[in-house]
Design an enzyme around this catalytic site. Sequence first.
Site, PDB file in Angstrom:
ATOM      1  N   GLY A 171      -8.018 -15.385  -0.769  1.00  0.00           N
ATOM      2  CA  GLY A 171      -6.744 -15.350  -0.046  1.00  0.00           C
ATOM      3  C   GLY A 171      -6.175 -13.952  -0.069  1.00  0.00           C
ATOM      4  O   GLY A 171      -6.898 -12.967  -0.210  1.00  0.00           O
ATOM      5  N   ASP A 202      10.540   3.516   6.060  1.00  0.00           N
ATOM      6  CA  ASP A 202      10.324   2.117   6.462  1.00  0.00           C
ATOM      7  C   ASP A 202      11.392   1.741   7.472  1.00  0.00           C
ATOM      8  O   ASP A 202      12.536   2.192   7.388  1.00  0.00           O
ATOM      9  CB  ASP A 202      10.362   1.178   5.256  1.00  0.00           C
ATOM     10  CG  ASP A 202       9.565  -0.098   5.511  1.00  0.00           C
ATOM     11  OD1 ASP A 202       8.476  -0.249   4.926  1.00  0.00           O
ATOM     12  OD2 ASP A 202      10.027  -0.934   6.324  1.00  0.00           O
ATOM     13  N   PHE A 236      -8.533   1.140  -0.705  1.00  0.00           N
ATOM     14  CA  PHE A 236      -9.338   0.123  -1.387  1.00  0.00           C
ATOM     15  C   PHE A 236      -8.629  -0.450  -2.611  1.00  0.00           C
ATOM     16  O   PHE A 236      -9.248  -1.138  -3.411  1.00  0.00           O
ATOM     17  CB  PHE A 236     -10.688   0.705  -1.802  1.00  0.00           C
ATOM     18  CG  PHE A 236     -11.500   1.193  -0.631  1.00  0.00           C
ATOM     19  CD1 PHE A 236     -12.166   0.288   0.182  1.00  0.00           C
ATOM     20  CD2 PHE A 236     -11.565   2.538  -0.320  1.00  0.00           C
ATOM     21  CE1 PHE A 236     -12.896   0.723   1.283  1.00  0.00           C
ATOM     22  CE2 PHE A 236     -12.295   2.984   0.776  1.00  0.00           C
ATOM     23  CZ  PHE A 236     -12.965   2.078   1.576  1.00  0.00           C
ATOM     24  N   LEU A 237      -7.329  -0.145  -2.781  1.00  0.00           N
ATOM     25  CA  LEU A 237      -6.651  -0.614  -3.997  1.00  0.00           C
ATOM     26  C   LEU A 237      -6.629  -2.137  -4.058  1.00  0.00           C
ATOM     27  O   LEU A 237      -6.668  -2.817  -3.032  1.00  0.00           O
ATOM     28  CB  LEU A 237      -5.232  -0.061  -4.085  1.00  0.00           C
ATOM     29  CG  LEU A 237      -4.171  -0.477  -3.063  1.00  0.00           C
ATOM     30  CD1 LEU A 237      -3.615  -1.862  -3.302  1.00  0.00           C
ATOM     31  CD2 LEU A 237      -3.023   0.514  -3.104  1.00  0.00           C
ATOM     32  N   GLY A 282     -13.417 -20.486  -7.425  1.00  0.00           N
ATOM     33  CA  GLY A 282     -11.995 -20.840  -7.428  1.00  0.00           C
ATOM     34  C   GLY A 282     -11.600 -21.608  -6.181  1.00  0.00           C
ATOM     35  O   GLY A 282     -12.453 -22.201  -5.503  1.00  0.00           O
ATOM     36  N   CYS A 318      -5.404  -9.519   2.732  1.00  0.00           N
ATOM     37  CA  CYS A 318      -6.520  -8.744   3.294  1.00  0.00           C
ATOM     38  C   CYS A 318      -7.738  -9.575   3.701  1.00  0.00           C
ATOM     39  O   CYS A 318      -8.116  -9.578   4.866  1.00  0.00           O
ATOM     40  CB  CYS A 318      -6.936  -7.665   2.307  1.00  0.00           C
ATOM     41  SG  CYS A 318      -5.677  -6.389   2.123  1.00  0.00           S
ATOM     42  N   VAL A 336       0.834  -1.201   0.000  1.00  0.00           N
ATOM     43  CA  VAL A 336       0.000   0.000   0.000  1.00  0.00           C
ATOM     44  C   VAL A 336       0.874   1.258   0.000  1.00  0.00           C
ATOM     45  O   VAL A 336       0.685   2.163  -0.810  1.00  0.00           O
ATOM     46  CB  VAL A 336      -0.946   0.005   1.235  1.00  0.00           C
ATOM     47  CG1 VAL A 336      -1.585   1.371   1.429  1.00  0.00           C
ATOM     48  CG2 VAL A 336      -2.027  -1.040   1.051  1.00  0.00           C
ATOM     49  N   LEU A 349     -17.694 -13.047  -8.941  1.00  0.00           N
ATOM     50  CA  LEU A 349     -18.531 -14.231  -9.101  1.00  0.00           C
ATOM     51  C   LEU A 349     -17.754 -15.325  -9.847  1.00  0.00           C
ATOM     52  O   LEU A 349     -18.353 -16.133 -10.536  1.00  0.00           O
ATOM     53  CB  LEU A 349     -19.821 -13.876  -9.845  1.00  0.00           C
ATOM     54  CG  LEU A 349     -20.864 -13.074  -9.061  1.00  0.00           C
ATOM     55  CD1 LEU A 349     -22.100 -12.805  -9.911  1.00  0.00           C
ATOM     56  CD2 LEU A 349     -21.285 -13.794  -7.772  1.00  0.00           C
ATOM     57  N   LYS A 367      -7.493 -12.041   6.799  1.00  0.00           N
ATOM     58  CA  LYS A 367      -7.254 -11.383   8.095  1.00  0.00           C
ATOM     59  C   LYS A 367      -8.388 -10.409   8.444  1.00  0.00           C
ATOM     60  O   LYS A 367      -8.764 -10.273   9.601  1.00  0.00           O
ATOM     61  CB  LYS A 367      -5.889 -10.687   8.107  1.00  0.00           C
ATOM     62  CG  LYS A 367      -5.851  -9.302   7.505  1.00  0.00           C
ATOM     63  CD  LYS A 367      -4.535  -8.601   7.791  1.00  0.00           C
ATOM     64  CE  LYS A 367      -4.398  -7.314   6.999  1.00  0.00           C
ATOM     65  NZ  LYS A 367      -5.343  -6.264   7.338  1.00  0.00           N
TER      66      LYS A 367
HETATM   67  P1  NAD Z   1       3.224  -4.641   4.045  1.00  0.00           P
HETATM   68  O1  NAD Z   1       3.523  -5.635   5.075  1.00  0.00           O
HETATM   69  O2  NAD Z   1       3.457  -4.950   2.603  1.00  0.00           O
HETATM   70  O3  NAD Z   1       3.994  -3.290   4.367  1.00  0.00           O
HETATM   71  C1  NAD Z   1       4.062  -2.720   5.630  1.00  0.00           C
HETATM   72  C2  NAD Z   1       5.409  -2.019   5.750  1.00  0.00           C
HETATM   73  O4  NAD Z   1       5.416  -1.252   6.943  1.00  0.00           O
HETATM   74  C3  NAD Z   1       6.603  -2.964   5.845  1.00  0.00           C
HETATM   75  O5  NAD Z   1       7.536  -2.633   4.839  1.00  0.00           O
HETATM   76  C4  NAD Z   1       7.182  -2.708   7.246  1.00  0.00           C
HETATM   77  O6  NAD Z   1       8.570  -2.841   7.310  1.00  0.00           O
HETATM   78  C5  NAD Z   1       6.726  -1.280   7.494  1.00  0.00           C
HETATM   79  N1  NAD Z   1       6.651  -0.887   8.901  1.00  0.00           N
HETATM   80  C6  NAD Z   1       6.049  -1.527   9.926  1.00  0.00           C
HETATM   81  N2  NAD Z   1       6.177  -0.819  11.057  1.00  0.00           N
HETATM   82  C7  NAD Z   1       6.853   0.305  10.755  1.00  0.00           C
HETATM   83  C8  NAD Z   1       7.296   1.437  11.506  1.00  0.00           C
HETATM   84  N3  NAD Z   1       7.016   1.572  12.791  1.00  0.00           N
HETATM   85  N4  NAD Z   1       8.001   2.376  10.867  1.00  0.00           N
HETATM   86  C9  NAD Z   1       8.274   2.272   9.563  1.00  0.00           C
HETATM   87  N5  NAD Z   1       7.871   1.234   8.802  1.00  0.00           N
HETATM   88  C10 NAD Z   1       7.179   0.262   9.385  1.00  0.00           C
HETATM   89  O7  NAD Z   1       1.680  -4.277   4.252  1.00  0.00           O
HETATM   90  P2  NAD Z   1       0.618  -3.807   3.126  1.00  0.00           P
HETATM   91  O8  NAD Z   1       0.126  -4.959   2.330  1.00  0.00           O
HETATM   92  O9  NAD Z   1       1.145  -2.613   2.438  1.00  0.00           O
HETATM   93  O10 NAD Z   1      -0.604  -3.379   4.064  1.00  0.00           O
HETATM   94  C11 NAD Z   1      -0.528  -2.248   4.897  1.00  0.00           C
HETATM   95  C12 NAD Z   1      -1.927  -1.987   5.454  1.00  0.00           C
HETATM   96  O11 NAD Z   1      -2.813  -1.641   4.400  1.00  0.00           O
HETATM   97  C13 NAD Z   1      -2.557  -3.174   6.173  1.00  0.00           C
HETATM   98  O12 NAD Z   1      -3.321  -2.709   7.254  1.00  0.00           O
HETATM   99  C14 NAD Z   1      -3.460  -3.752   5.119  1.00  0.00           C
HETATM  100  O13 NAD Z   1      -4.561  -4.452   5.684  1.00  0.00           O
HETATM  101  C15 NAD Z   1      -3.936  -2.518   4.406  1.00  0.00           C
HETATM  102  N6  NAD Z   1      -4.352  -2.742   3.018  1.00  0.00           N
HETATM  103  C16 NAD Z   1      -3.622  -3.558   2.220  1.00  0.00           C
HETATM  104  C17 NAD Z   1      -4.010  -3.731   0.892  1.00  0.00           C
HETATM  105  C18 NAD Z   1      -3.219  -4.630  -0.008  1.00  0.00           C
HETATM  106  O14 NAD Z   1      -3.707  -4.883  -1.106  1.00  0.00           O
HETATM  107  N7  NAD Z   1      -2.046  -5.105   0.393  1.00  0.00           N
HETATM  108  C19 NAD Z   1      -5.129  -3.064   0.385  1.00  0.00           C
HETATM  109  C20 NAD Z   1      -5.832  -2.221   1.232  1.00  0.00           C
HETATM  110  C21 NAD Z   1      -5.439  -2.053   2.555  1.00  0.00           C
END
Ligand code: NAD
Length: 432
Positions: free
Chosen positions: A259, A30, A152-153, A255, A262, A11, A252, A265
Amino acid sequence: MKVGIIGTGYVGLPTGVGLAELGNQVTCIDREPSKIEALQAGKITLYEDGLEELFHKNVKAGRIKFTTSMKEGVSGADLVIIAVGTPPHPVTKEADMKYIHAAATELAEYLTGYTVVATKSTVPVGTGDDVEALISKKNPFADFDVVSLPEFLREGFAVYDFFHPDRIVVGANTEKAKNVIKELYKPFEGKTNMLFVKRRSAETIKYASNAFLAIKIHYINEMANFCEKTGAKIEEVAKGMGLDTRIGNRFLNPGPGYGGSCFPKDTMAMSYMARQNGVEMTLINAAIQGNLQRKKQMAQRILEAVKDIENPKIAVLGLAFKDGTDDCRESPSMDIVGELITQGANITAYDPKAMGTACQLVGNKIQYADDMYQAIKNADVLAILTEWAEFKNLDLEQAAHLMRHKKIVDCRNLLAPEKAKILGFEYHGIGR
Ligand code: NAD
């Protein structure tokens, strides 16, 4: 606008690159030094269609930079976006808030001037209040507002979705914060729905949406089971249903189960939150249980196809949780592969993008092929587990020559069953 983004994952990184492309000055933070070193060296750390070009363009233009320093990313920012992970707690399965709490505490001391802190991570209702309290505790003089800005991506379409969002939901409790977010999204004015709601509503909208989509997938999978028993064809049923605008034709496709990082969890977190609030969510609970079963059933289906073959070789096409991404977190394919490994199966797999991420999860418990034909060579059954477009173009005649036994378990309904049968394949699809 000067924007700091905490977390450069699936994200944070596309969001940072997208905001830079819109002309903002972005600093991505990060805590993982290897990620930041790679990004600083011009190496993209995850696969998303179109991201690499945009990343290089904005780095070159000096609109985006990368750091492990919270101070560097947060001081002077008008907006700080929190995009860290909220994985399931290992025991309770609620959203584990340790990364959010750490980020809120770490950023607090570096806020300078009025700053909006926006939570983009998917977080339980009431998190905005907790983030607010943590920041105030650490830095009582900070001038800030916390808003909920759910994301919402879709992975695989992150760049497209950034520039063409269905809707932008903003949970802001003050006008001042609302105006900062309005300014940020000015380029989308008149092009998309912008919904300003209470912070707690915004936090709930994200979970309510993901749980609904997970239920929709579970529903069509159960319908596919029904079609298999009755001779109806799930594609026709889904098409007929989808033409009803109240239902819609998306999500619809039957599969191997839902998974990704998102839906599994978020459904569990929603169920937990509901229990905590004394509300029973029967539909969500059914989807969670049904989805766990689904992956076991798919593994069983593959094993059943080779039950009379001694030490069968299984070719797996697709490891990522869906096409267009290298993300294997909670991938149905990985769960099915895990189940097959437990049963002692000999697996050779191929995925166009996710071999590296899969290898981090299962290592040398399976073998990896360079392409799909190498994977199916001498295989006794071919299992298609991810819906990559290139698998649709599998040359079945070539496959027939390469395989030891001509058996296909097509968990994504990518291949034409009639053609497969003409070539002598034993073909098992989903709900067909
Ligand atoms: P991710 O695990 O890919 O990335 C999270 C990043 O945050 C990691 O690189 C980690 O090192 C970093 N991080 C953690 N704690 C930190 C801190 N204190 N300081 C600096 N960096 C820190 O996670 P993601 O898939 O990008 O998801 C992030 C959030 O967005 C989650 O809550 C997820 O549910 C939500 N989300 C994800 C998606 C998706 O498609 N992946 C879509 C919508 C919402």
